[in-house]
Design an enzyme around this catalytic site. Structure first.
Site, PDB file in Angstrom:
ATOM      1  N   HIS A  76      20.943 -36.928 -58.167  1.00  0.00           N
ATOM      2  CA  HIS A  76      20.197 -37.033 -56.852  1.00  0.00           C
ATOM      3  C   HIS A  76      20.777 -36.585 -55.412  1.00  0.00           C
ATOM      4  O   HIS A  76      21.718 -36.208 -55.506  1.00  0.00           O
ATOM      5  CB  HIS A  76      20.518 -38.612 -56.862  1.00  0.00           C
ATOM      6  N   HIS A  77      20.090 -36.817 -54.513  1.00  0.00           N
ATOM      7  CA  HIS A  77      20.750 -36.556 -53.072  1.00  0.00           C
ATOM      8  C   HIS A  77      21.932 -37.124 -52.815  1.00  0.00           C
ATOM      9  O   HIS A  77      22.247 -38.058 -53.293  1.00  0.00           O
ATOM     10  CB  HIS A  77      19.453 -36.770 -51.978  1.00  0.00           C
ATOM     11  N   LYS A 106      22.631 -41.135 -51.956  1.00  0.00           N
ATOM     12  CA  LYS A 106      22.521 -42.070 -52.855  1.00  0.00           C
ATOM     13  C   LYS A 106      23.580 -42.664 -53.285  1.00  0.00           C
ATOM     14  O   LYS A 106      24.648 -42.021 -53.824  1.00  0.00           O
ATOM     15  CB  LYS A 106      21.672 -41.593 -54.382  1.00  0.00           C
TER      16      LYS A 106
END
Length: 163
Positions: A70-71, A74
């Site tokens: 995820h980015h 997160k």
């Protein structure tokens, strides 16, 4: 619930309270659809994880693993989706597997299940290319929930749309 409005929730980290919340919703004749992920592809991956676990449960020498990316912003690691995937895999496989969480760049969400043996490896992967997929799924969930009572997940919605 008190206002008679169906509720769609994507909040994670409260699954231990789900039985009490489900009872409360049912007592009030309400409707709740909760999910760690509203992407149809992620829900399909969860179903495939369970089935893959079943298929490999009796085959010796295979390990299973979930990897999620995820980015960088997160906060939760592992994500609710990764936890749900691991639980589905565990239900089918009959034993737990590990989760690796990667936080980097701007990735909306990638989840991969790997079942690895001495001579072969099965990989199941879902990539969200745009965060809009989550909003689209939540809107579909809200529309689907209208007129229903009870507690549902995206698995119920996916089964209903497929059937």
């Amino acid at each position: 619930m008190e206002a008679g409005c169906p509720v769609v929730s994507g909040t994670t980290g409260w699954s231990d309270q789900l039985p009490a919340v489900a009872a409360w919703v049912k007592e009030r004749g309400g409707a709740l659809l909760w999910a760690p992920n509203f992407s149809f592809g992620a829900v399909a991956l969860q179903l495939l994880a369970h089935r893959a676990g079943e298929l490999f449960a009796g085959a010796g020498g295979f390990d299973a693993h979930v990897v999620e990316t995820h980015h960088a912003g997160k906060l939760d690691a592992p994500s609710g989706t990764a936890i749900a995937l691991e639980r589905s895999l565990e239900e089918g496989l009959g034993r737990s597997s590990s989760i690796t969480s990667i936080r980097t760049g701007h990735v909306p969400g990638t989840h991969e299940i790997s079942i690895d043996g001495p001579r072969e490896r099965l990989v199941l992967r879902h990539e969200a290319r745009d965060r809009g997929v989550f909003a689209e799924g939540a809107l579909r969930a809200a529309a689907w929930l209208v007129g229903r009572t009870g507690v549902y997940t995206m698995r119920d919605l996916l089964a209903g749309e497929a059937g």
